[in-house]
Design an enzyme around this catalytic site. Structure first.
Site, PDB file in Angstrom:
ATOM      1  N   HIS A  17       0.698  -1.116   0.008  1.00  0.00           N
ATOM      2  CA  HIS A  17       0.224   0.170  -0.246  1.00  0.00           C
ATOM      3  C   HIS A  17       0.908   0.982   0.142  1.00  0.00           C
ATOM      4  O   HIS A  17       0.439   2.510  -0.698  1.00  0.00           O
ATOM      5  CB  HIS A  17      -0.932  -0.049   1.156  1.00  0.00           C
ATOM      6  CG  HIS A  17      -1.739  -1.126   1.900  1.00  0.00           C
ATOM      7  ND1 HIS A  17      -2.145  -1.681   2.525  1.00  0.00           N
ATOM      8  CD2 HIS A  17      -2.631  -1.226   0.509  1.00  0.00           C
ATOM      9  CE1 HIS A  17      -2.970  -2.728   2.411  1.00  0.00           C
ATOM     10  NE2 HIS A  17      -3.584  -2.712   1.049  1.00  0.00           N
ATOM     11  N   LYS A  41     -17.137  -6.317   5.725  1.00  0.00           N
ATOM     12  CA  LYS A  41     -15.697  -7.609   6.743  1.00  0.00           C
ATOM     13  C   LYS A  41     -15.500  -6.681   8.163  1.00  0.00           C
ATOM     14  O   LYS A  41     -16.108  -6.000   8.672  1.00  0.00           O
ATOM     15  CB  LYS A  41     -14.461  -6.623   6.017  1.00  0.00           C
ATOM     16  CG  LYS A  41     -14.040  -7.469   4.753  1.00  0.00           C
ATOM     17  CD  LYS A  41     -13.018  -7.113   4.155  1.00  0.00           C
ATOM     18  CE  LYS A  41     -12.812  -7.277   2.665  1.00  0.00           C
ATOM     19  NZ  LYS A  41     -11.366  -6.286   2.080  1.00  0.00           N
ATOM     20  N   ARG A  90      -1.512  -5.886  -8.574  1.00  0.00           N
ATOM     21  CA  ARG A  90      -0.246  -6.567  -7.683  1.00  0.00           C
ATOM     22  C   ARG A  90       0.196  -7.942  -9.356  1.00  0.00           C
ATOM     23  O   ARG A  90       0.993  -7.885  -9.407  1.00  0.00           O
ATOM     24  CB  ARG A  90      -0.434  -7.175  -6.705  1.00  0.00           C
ATOM     25  CG  ARG A  90      -1.002  -6.772  -5.806  1.00  0.00           C
ATOM     26  CD  ARG A  90      -1.042  -7.006  -4.082  1.00  0.00           C
ATOM     27  NE  ARG A  90      -1.957  -8.103  -4.593  1.00  0.00           N
ATOM     28  CZ  ARG A  90      -3.351  -7.966  -3.224  1.00  0.00           C
ATOM     29  NH1 ARG A  90      -3.165  -8.393  -2.450  1.00  0.00           N
ATOM     30  NH2 ARG A  90      -4.798  -8.356  -3.658  1.00  0.00           N
ATOM     31  N   SER A 128      -2.779  -7.255   3.161  1.00  0.00           N
ATOM     32  CA  SER A 128      -3.170  -7.484   4.399  1.00  0.00           C
ATOM     33  C   SER A 128      -3.757  -8.785   5.130  1.00  0.00           C
ATOM     34  O   SER A 128      -3.116  -9.318   5.790  1.00  0.00           O
ATOM     35  CB  SER A 128      -4.473  -6.688   4.480  1.00  0.00           C
ATOM     36  OG  SER A 128      -4.038  -4.986   4.016  1.00  0.00           O
TER      37      SER A 128
HETATM   38  O1  PNS Z   1      -8.682  -2.923  -0.008  1.00  0.00           O
HETATM   39  P1  PNS Z   1     -10.023  -2.889  -0.262  1.00  0.00           P
HETATM   40  O2  PNS Z   1     -10.907  -3.722   0.184  1.00  0.00           O
HETATM   41  O3  PNS Z   1      -9.463  -4.271  -1.483  1.00  0.00           O
HETATM   42  O4  PNS Z   1     -10.760  -2.014  -1.144  1.00  0.00           O
HETATM   43  C1  PNS Z   1     -12.084  -1.853  -1.490  1.00  0.00           C
HETATM   44  C2  PNS Z   1     -13.035  -1.132  -2.144  1.00  0.00           C
HETATM   45  C3  PNS Z   1     -12.738  -0.168  -0.631  1.00  0.00           C
HETATM   46  C4  PNS Z   1     -12.176  -0.495  -2.630  1.00  0.00           C
HETATM   47  C5  PNS Z   1     -14.968  -0.887  -2.579  1.00  0.00           C
HETATM   48  O5  PNS Z   1     -14.507  -1.946  -1.558  1.00  0.00           O
HETATM   49  C6  PNS Z   1     -14.916  -0.166  -2.631  1.00  0.00           C
HETATM   50  O6  PNS Z   1     -14.852   0.997  -3.272  1.00  0.00           O
HETATM   51  N1  PNS Z   1     -15.940   0.079  -1.630  1.00  0.00           N
HETATM   52  C7  PNS Z   1     -16.534   1.163  -1.366  1.00  0.00           C
HETATM   53  C8  PNS Z   1     -18.191   1.206  -1.740  1.00  0.00           C
HETATM   54  C9  PNS Z   1     -18.288   1.142  -3.424  1.00  0.00           C
HETATM   55  O7  PNS Z   1     -18.774   1.944  -3.607  1.00  0.00           O
HETATM   56  N2  PNS Z   1     -19.339  -0.373  -4.443  1.00  0.00           N
HETATM   57  C10 PNS Z   1     -19.010  -0.086  -5.613  1.00  0.00           C
HETATM   58  C11 PNS Z   1     -18.127  -0.462  -6.135  1.00  0.00           C
HETATM   59  S1  PNS Z   1     -18.388  -1.814  -7.067  1.00  0.00           S
END
Ligand code: PNS
Length: 161
Positions: A17, A41, A90, A128
């Site tokens: 990150h 989560k 990645r 993570s």
């Molecule tokens: O670190 P992560 O868990 O891979 O991040 C995922 C993240 C935060 C980018 C994604 O879950 C997100 O944007 N969540 C917010 C809700 C949202 O906008 N969902 C619709 C997108 S398809």
């Protein structure tokens, strides 16, 4: 003035990150690291803790700000008047999920684009969840997370390192 948002769960922030944050902060005048309040989560660190750890590891980056968000990423991007979203790739395994996320976000808010940065090779397998698993057994996580947060992670699993 270009503003980017790097969103994620950051549970906890890893060297992977941090690599993306450092590189993305050079592409934007201001980079906001958006920490998701994730209801689905079960996280190891609370939202406040995740924000605090990120603030600690980015304290020498003047154009990086840490904020939390609840709800849709595109709404957060709109509130912040962000020009683009940054995500790290990645490996090819990330691609399928990330392209779906980027297309969905673009469909909901065409003004904001997603920019992908390929994670530096040495961190391309770091996640993570891998860090949490190693730390839960008291294993060595020094190659995967910034040194200044190692102790906080071990403490969560009852280790005094
Ligand atoms: O670190 P992560 O868990 O891979 O991040 C995922 C993240 C935060 C980018 C994604 O879950 C997100 O944007 N969540 C917010 C809700 C949202 O906008 N969902 C619709 C997108 S398809």
């Amino acid at each position: 003035m270009k503003k980017g948002i790097y969103p994620g769960s950051f549970d906890p922030v890893t060297l992977g990150h941090l690599d993306i944050i450092m590189r993305a902060s050079k592409l934007a005048d201001e980079l906001i690291v958006g920490v998701l309040v994730n209801k689905s989560k079960q996280s190891l660190f609370t939202l406040d803790e995740r924000v605090e750890l990120l603030k600690r590891v980015t304290k020498n980056m003047p154009n990086v700000t840490i904020k939390s968000f609840d709800g849709l990423l595109v709404d957060f991007a709109e509130e912040e008047k962000a020009d683009f979203i940054v995500r790290g790739l990645r490996a090819v395994t990330d691609f399928e999920y990330e392209i779906q996320l980027a297309h969905t976000n673009h469909r909901m808010r065409p003004e904001v684009d997603t920019v992908f940065l390929t994670t530096t090779l040495q961190y391309s397998f770091v996640s993570s969840s891998l860090v949490r698993e190693i730390a839960s057994y008291g294993g060595d996580i020094s190659a995967f997370v910034p040194e200044c947060i190692e102790e906080d992670i071990y403490k969560k699993y009852g280790f005094n390192k």
